[in-house]
Every structure is written in C-alpha cells, then in structure tokens.
Write an enzyme that holds these catalytic residues in place. Structure first.
Site, PDB file in Angstrom:
ATOM      1  N   THR A  30      -5.322 -23.420 -30.089  1.00 34.42           N
ATOM      2  CA  THR A  30      -3.855 -23.098 -30.613  1.00 34.42           C
ATOM      3  C   THR A  30      -3.873 -21.741 -30.767  1.00 34.42           C
ATOM      4  O   THR A  30      -1.960 -21.359 -30.932  1.00 34.42           O
ATOM      5  CB  THR A  30      -4.447 -23.116 -32.844  1.00 34.42           C
ATOM      6  OG1 THR A  30      -5.118 -24.812 -32.552  1.00 34.42           O
ATOM      7  CG2 THR A  30      -3.550 -22.251 -33.416  1.00 34.42           C
ATOM      8  N   THR A  46     -10.291 -23.486 -31.035  1.00 35.28           N
ATOM      9  CA  THR A  46     -11.680 -23.963 -32.255  1.00 35.28           C
ATOM     10  C   THR A  46     -12.801 -24.384 -32.513  1.00 35.28           C
ATOM     11  O   THR A  46     -13.213 -24.044 -33.313  1.00 35.28           O
ATOM     12  CB  THR A  46     -11.765 -22.675 -34.056  1.00 35.28           C
ATOM     13  OG1 THR A  46     -10.276 -23.299 -33.846  1.00 35.28           O
ATOM     14  CG2 THR A  46     -10.634 -21.459 -33.201  1.00 35.28           C
ATOM     15  N   ASP A  47     -11.965 -25.789 -32.728  1.00 35.14           N
ATOM     16  CA  ASP A  47     -12.249 -27.095 -33.096  1.00 35.14           C
ATOM     17  C   ASP A  47     -13.603 -27.601 -32.473  1.00 35.14           C
ATOM     18  O   ASP A  47     -15.004 -27.606 -32.576  1.00 35.14           O
ATOM     19  CB  ASP A  47     -11.570 -28.305 -32.066  1.00 35.14           C
ATOM     20  CG  ASP A  47     -10.161 -28.396 -34.113  1.00 35.14           C
ATOM     21  OD1 ASP A  47      -9.988 -27.485 -35.044  1.00 35.14           O
ATOM     22  OD2 ASP A  47      -9.939 -29.184 -33.504  1.00 35.14           O
TER      23      ASP A  47
HETATM   24  N1  ASP Z   1      -7.119 -28.932 -32.727  1.00 32.18           N
HETATM   25  C1  ASP Z   1      -6.756 -26.910 -32.059  1.00 32.18           C
HETATM   26  C2  ASP Z   1      -8.223 -27.072 -30.671  1.00 32.18           C
HETATM   27  O1  ASP Z   1      -9.191 -26.902 -31.739  1.00 32.18           O
HETATM   28  C3  ASP Z   1      -7.446 -26.307 -33.278  1.00 32.18           C
HETATM   29  C4  ASP Z   1      -7.541 -24.621 -33.365  1.00 32.18           C
HETATM   30  O2  ASP Z   1      -7.537 -24.407 -31.609  1.00 32.18           O
HETATM   31  O3  ASP Z   1      -7.965 -23.876 -33.532  1.00 32.18           O
HETATM   32  O4  ASP Z   1      -7.854 -26.973 -29.973  1.00 32.18           O
END
Ligand code: ASP
Length: 351
Positions: free
Chosen positions: A42, A121-122
């Site tokens: 993200t 973050t995932d």
């Molecule tokens: N779906 C995203 C990822 O993990 C979520 C994020 O980055 O916050 O790439």
C-alpha cells in the site's frame, strides 16, 4: 633567497593544512549510505485521489516513493533497488531468498550502513521474521509500509519511510535483528504482527510491545530481542532457491479432517492453528497421530504460549508463542536440513 624559501615552505604548510581541514569537513558531512529495497504494498499504492480504499498496491516505483520525502536527503545517501512491486499477499519464498541474498551481499560493503525494505503490511511480519533468521549482518534491516495509499488524504507512507531510514542509519539499531518501524514505533521481527485491517496503528507486538520509538528522526530503543537472530542464527540460505512446503491448518468447530489429511499428503510439514492452547477435535487427533511429517502446534489465539505439556499428540512440537505464520517460517527453515523431533523442539525454544 632564504626569505623566498621560507615563504614557499609557509605556503606549502598552509595548503596542506587547508586540504586536511577540507577533508575533515567532507568526512563529517558524509551521510550514511542506506539501501532501500522496494517490494510494493500500500505504501506504493495508487487510487482515487483522497480515498483510502479501492486502490492498487505496488504501483509506485522505489524512486517515486523516495521523491515524496525530500527530507531523506538530510539523513542518508540512498541507493534504491526495486526488488518487485506486488501486493504483499503475492510475496513468495523466492522473493524472500532474493532479499536475503541481496542484503547479505551488500552488507559486506563497508560503505553501507543499513537497509530499509518497503513492503505491504499484510505479510510484512512474515518477511521480517524470515530475514531475521537468514540475514548475516549486524547492520540494521528495517521493514516498513503504510495503511493508506500514497494518493489518500494524510498518507502514512512518507513518515513511515522517513522514520525507517532514520532507524536504519542509527547506531542504536545495530545488532538488534530485523525491525519493523511503523507509526513512530520500533518492533522486533519475532513478536510483531498486524492487528487491524484499516487503522494506521495496524502494527503491534501483543504481550511484549514495541522495543522503541522514533521522534523527529531521533531513535530511542528501550529493549533488545532475546531470541537468536541474524548473526546468531544457524540458518544458511546462501545456496537455496526455494524452501520446503509447509501448510497451516486452522482448527474450528467441525473443521474437516479430510482437509487436514490432504494438506499432510501435499506438504513437507504442517502447522496447526489450534483453538485455545493448541487444541483440536478427536477426529483431528486421530489423523495427526498417524502422520510421519513434522507437525507444529500453534494457536489461533494471539497472546499466550503453548508448551510441551499442552500437546495432544506425542509426534508434535509446540510453537511456544510463535504465531502460526511465523511457526511455518521456522519450520520451513528447519526442514532445509535433516531435523529430528528433539532438535525441532529445541529450535522452537531458541528462535
Ligand atoms: N494488501 C496490502 C499489502 O499487504 C496492504 C498494505 O500494504 O497495507 O500489500
């Protein structure tokens, strides 16, 4: 003649003094070199201007991410490397190995002070824990990302990136293992996890908490990770291009035992996310008792510990307080060599 020689000598001395002073000034002005390895997420997400949802992660390049934070040039000389540009749910062991190999090679360069990995973050906590066990350097390795895409109002990516570079460039972070820096806090790779699907405070570390904070670029560390990591880790991935396959099975009421049997047939090892202190039904006990591949028992509960005394099946190993996803990483690394059940038990206490 004597006067001319004296003047010349004075001139030469003045010149060498001036050039020594200039050299000293250059050294004191030279900034630490930080390598930023961009993988997507993200933080590199682009969507409708101002909105926080419905964006495409992994859209901006490393250079674009860096150019959004001009203050970085006061902190470090940055070399940017685009490793991949994906949603972190598409992260793979191959990319993990590329990251580990790249960091291990570049860390040998005395000019490099530290590393920042930008990441979704995932699965950030998984990449952090993998690198924690496989990079062979004391130099800081910091992961960061963001919850809001770059195009949202008040995007959190630029500050997280800035603070991560500050931590990677700091002496405080040397020898602390792989870290995650997020929303002004510093977390150790082993205990950090994602705890919210939407909040900018989405990263936390349960019972143990963060190990430090960043404030206006100043780094304050209060704790050190006590489990083995980086230089103290025995896992050598230097010749590896892939990792053994480990499946995670999540137990719930009526969870299908056939699914468990299928996963066991198609995996080198299993991690069970059991209920409570790693428990599951009689039907699951029957199948697990018959398995010959390594089975590690973790819990679907965030906090707490599973010990040998909690185990329902003799042929299983307790994950201690590792989450199922981190237990899977340790098991995958353990399975890159020959490993007995006794040794596995030790590894799950050591790392
Ligand atoms: N779906 C995203 C990822 O993990 C979520 C994020 O980055 O916050 O790439």
């Amino acid at each position: 003649m004597k006067r001319i020689i004296t003047m010349l000598l004075c001139l030469m001395m003045a010149r060498s003094l001036l050039s020594a002073a200039a050299e000293e000034a250059t050294v004191s002005q030279s900034k630490p070199k930080i390598v930023v390895l961009a993988t997507g997420g993200t933080i590199a997400g682009v969507g409708e201007e101002g909105k926080t949802a419905g964006y495409k992660p992994g859209s901006l390049t490393a250079e674009e991410l860096l150019s959004a934070v001009p203050q970085l040039s006061d902190v470090a000389d940055i070399e940017a490397i685009q490793v991949c540009n994906v949603n972190s749910d598409d992260m793979t062991a191959e990319v993990w190995l590329t990251l580990a190999h790249t960091i291990n090679e570049m860390a040998a360069n005395p000019d490099v002070k530290g590393f920042v990995v930008t990441h979704g973050t995932d699965t950030m906590e998984e990449t952090a824990y993998f690198l924690n066990l496989t990079v062979r350097t004391d130099k800081p390795v910091v992961l960061t990302g963001s919850m809001r895409p770059a195009t949202s109002i008040s995007a959190d990516g630029p500050m997280n990136l800035y603070e991560s570079v500050c931590v990677a460039a700091s002496d405080e972070a040397v020898g602390q293992g792989v870290l995650i820096v997020f929303s002004d806090r510093i977390y150790a790779a082993r205990s950090v996890t994602k705890t919210s699907t939407y909040s900018v405070m989405a990263i936390a570390a349960g019972e143990t908490g963060s190990i430090g904070v960043v404030r206006d670029g100043a780094v304050f560390l209060y704790e050190s990770p006590s489990k083995e990591h980086t230089m103290g880790s025995e896992f050598d991935v230097s010749g590896l291009e892939k990792l053994p396959k480990v499946s995670i099975l999540y137990f719930s009421v009526d969870a299908d035992p056939e699914l468990l049997a299928f996963a066991a047939e198609h995996s080198d090892g299993l991690v069970i996310a059991g209920a409570g202190a790693g428990e599951f039904s009689e039907k699951w006990i029957e199948i697990i008792n018959g398995l010959t591949i390594p089975v590690v028992i973790s819990s679907r509960i965030d906090d707490g510990v599973i010990t040998k005394d909690n185990l329902l099946c003799q042929n299983t190993v307790a994950a201690n307080n590792l989450s199922p996803q981190k237990a899977a990483i340790l098991l995958r690394l353990a399975l890159t060599g020959e490993v007995s059940q006794e040794r596995l038990e030790e590894l799950f206490l050591q790392y």
